[in-house]
Design a protein around this motif. Sequence first.
Motif, PDB file in Angstrom:
ATOM      1  N   GLY A  20       0.784  -1.231   0.000  1.00 28.39           N
ATOM      2  CA  GLY A  20       0.000   0.000   0.000  1.00 28.39           C
ATOM      3  C   GLY A  20       0.818   1.285   0.000  1.00 28.39           C
ATOM      4  O   GLY A  20       0.268   2.363   0.214  1.00 28.39           O
ATOM      5  N   LYS A  73       3.630   1.568  -4.902  1.00 28.27           N
ATOM      6  CA  LYS A  73       4.447   1.016  -5.998  1.00 28.27           C
ATOM      7  C   LYS A  73       3.620   0.855  -7.272  1.00 28.27           C
ATOM      8  O   LYS A  73       4.009   1.320  -8.346  1.00 28.27           O
ATOM      9  CB  LYS A  73       5.054  -0.337  -5.577  1.00 28.27           C
ATOM     10  N   THR A 124       0.776   2.213  -7.927  1.00 20.02           N
ATOM     11  CA  THR A 124       0.290   3.535  -8.342  1.00 20.02           C
ATOM     12  C   THR A 124       1.362   4.266  -9.152  1.00 20.02           C
ATOM     13  O   THR A 124       1.066   4.906 -10.173  1.00 20.02           O
ATOM     14  CB  THR A 124      -0.114   4.358  -7.099  1.00 20.02           C
ATOM     15  N   GLU A 146       0.836  -6.114 -12.280  1.00 18.70           N
ATOM     16  CA  GLU A 146       0.420  -6.850 -11.092  1.00 18.70           C
ATOM     17  C   GLU A 146      -0.837  -7.639 -11.464  1.00 18.70           C
ATOM     18  O   GLU A 146      -1.735  -7.126 -12.125  1.00 18.70           O
ATOM     19  CB  GLU A 146       0.095  -5.835  -9.987  1.00 18.70           C
TER      20      GLU A 146
END
Length: 228
Positions: A37, A40, A42, A83
Amino acid sequence: MLLVEGLQAGYGESAVLHGIDLAVAPGEVVTLLGRNGMGKTTTISTIFGLLPARSGRVSVGGADLTNAPPHRIALAGLGLVPEGRQIFPTLDVRENLIATARPGAWTLDRVLTLFPRLGERTGHMGNQLSGGEQQMLAIGRALMTNPRLIVLDEATEGLAPLIRDEIWACLAALKAEGEAILIVDKNIDALTRLADRHVVIEKGRVVWTGDNAEMVASAEVKERYLHV
Ligand SMILES: Nc1ncnc2c1ncn2[C@@H]1O[C@H](COP(=O)(O)OP(=O)(O)OP(=O)(O)O)[C@@H](O)[C@H]1O
Ligand SMILES: [Mg+2]
């Protein structure tokens, strides 16, 4: 090659990135580290034009590509292994590989030689593959765009140890060929065998950056920012 300066981005009301700076030189392997959170994904989404930059700059080979659409980022030479892999589920392996291909040194044959498991399954649908096979396919698909920089978000997450080793070996081979790599992963030991430099972020800010020897030597960085 890639230069990110003062990047700010977020979702709706919430600001997530508060001025990220990072650079990847040609042929260099750089990690983007930080706990869950911290921003990374983003950062990567904003680099690839999937999320608008609110401030700051993204440039590739000197060209300003801040907020350029994703296909222009790809044309500039950035390839993404996202991801969650995001394989096209209803296309087969071959179709997944050629869907976004661009001419260059990486061809279908060469990718299938790099990943023989894919070569044995060219007719399987994306959703009929194991997690490891999907990750190989995601890497192969990125290579088929013939990128100058390949970006991997959670390169080995959720994969069995033997498959992870295959992925690490593949990345080492890509590095040996001079491919630039920006990589997110939780396996710090494997990363310190591969990377030249590390960038650690916390709550959307870069809190530490150093070369590989500095990371290996710094128990503090690992404990404080990565909890390893
Ligand atoms: N689509 C979204 N909408 C709103 N908030 C989001 C969204 N995606 C991520 N966030 C929030 O932004 C922050 C950074 O998330 P991000 O996915 O970039 O972290 P990360 O470093 O990639 O984490 P992880 O290691 O778990 O993948 C988190 O607080 C997260 O909850
Ligand atoms: Mg993430």
